[in-house]
Enzyme design. Structure first.
Site, PDB file in Angstrom:
ATOM      1  N   TYR A   1       4.220  -4.075   3.958  1.00  0.00           N
ATOM      2  CA  TYR A   1       4.862  -2.701   4.763  1.00  0.00           C
ATOM      3  C   TYR A   1       4.385  -1.537   3.776  1.00  0.00           C
ATOM      4  O   TYR A   1       3.904  -0.614   4.139  1.00  0.00           O
ATOM      5  CB  TYR A   1       6.122  -2.737   4.987  1.00  0.00           C
ATOM      6  CG  TYR A   1       7.147  -1.588   5.402  1.00  0.00           C
ATOM      7  CD1 TYR A   1       6.461  -0.923   6.804  1.00  0.00           C
ATOM      8  CD2 TYR A   1       7.901  -0.974   4.788  1.00  0.00           C
ATOM      9  CE1 TYR A   1       7.049   0.018   7.043  1.00  0.00           C
ATOM     10  CE2 TYR A   1       8.625   0.316   5.165  1.00  0.00           C
ATOM     11  CZ  TYR A   1       8.103   0.757   6.397  1.00  0.00           C
ATOM     12  OH  TYR A   1       8.644   2.160   7.149  1.00  0.00           O
ATOM     13  N   VAL A   2       4.538  -1.899   2.374  1.00  0.00           N
ATOM     14  CA  VAL A   2       4.428  -0.867   1.340  1.00  0.00           C
ATOM     15  C   VAL A   2       2.891  -0.691   1.303  1.00  0.00           C
ATOM     16  O   VAL A   2       2.253   0.580   1.462  1.00  0.00           O
ATOM     17  CB  VAL A   2       5.039  -1.142   0.162  1.00  0.00           C
ATOM     18  CG1 VAL A   2       4.536  -0.225  -0.955  1.00  0.00           C
ATOM     19  CG2 VAL A   2       6.406  -1.120   0.269  1.00  0.00           C
TER      20      VAL A   2
END
Length: 227
Positions: A131-132
């Site tokens: 996600y990051v």
């Protein structure tokens, strides 16, 4: 103004859409699931069915046509795996960004996340790391475009009632922020052209939303905001 919100059925997106329509602006939401159309219509938001994981580039350009600004608030959501972080949080964001360029829409606000812009910590699980990485790549792609972009990176999100008090800086966000307050900040950013070109970290804090956005924008231009 006419604002198109990618991820239009999301919790932040619907809050923002209701704020826009309440003051007389036109809001449209890009949604994947046609069954969500009635929810948006009830909010006063125009639903546009456009699956950003499958849509052709020309279809997204058409969906954005006529907008004064685009808000990217889409996300794979809780429970999704690492693969969908790439297809939604990265690839769909790139698709919408490039469609905005083609459609001639200058103003673009990206709803990113805390932690973006830096490598995820070594102890992060696979999904959070993906996600990051996805959000970082989407942010960097947007910042490379000739657009009036703003990247907003909220802290951990909650559904508590908004307080209207925030901390909005270039420093890493910590703590929490309500979705109500994120929507209020997005509205204020749309009303503040001088916030273009900023990457802003958002968390709950001591300053009223409008003043916080004005202060962030004035810091960029070298002006001094009113206390």
């Amino acid at each position: 103004m006419r604002i198109v919100i990618a991820g239009g059925h999301g919790q932040i997106a619907r809050r923002l859409g209701r704020l826009l329509t309440a003051r007389g602006d036109s809001a449209a939401g890009l949604i994947r699931n046609p069954a969500h159309s009635d929810d948006l219509l009830a909010d006063g938001i125009q639903p546009i069915v456009c699956d950003l994981e499958a849509a052709a580039h020309d279809d997204v350009v058409a969906a954005l046509s006529g907008a004064d600004a685009v808000i990217f608030a889409a996300g794979a959501g809780p429970g999704s795996g690492a693969a969908r972080k790439h297809t939604v949080d990265h690839r769909a964001a790139v698709l919408v960004t490039e469609a905005a360029v083609r459609a001639g829409i200058r103003r673009y606000v990206m709803v990113s996340t805390r932690g973006a812009g830096s490598p995820p910590p070594a102890h992060a699980d696979e999904v959070w790391a993906a996600y990051v990485h996805a959000k970082t790549a989407a942010d960097e792609h947007l910042m490379a475009q000739d657009l009036d972009w703003t990247v907003l990176r909220p802290a951990a999100l909650t559904n508590e009632p908004g307080a209207g008090l925030v901390r909005l800086t270039a420093e890493r966000s910590v703590g929490e922020i309500t979705r109500d307050d994120v929507a209020q900040v997005l509205l204020a950013l749309l009303d503040t052209p001088a916030s273009a070109g900023l990457v802003l970290e958002l968390a709950a804090g001591p300053e009223p939303v409008v003043e916080a956005v004005a202060r962030a924008a004035s810091a960029r231009t070298g002006e001094v905001a009113d206390a």
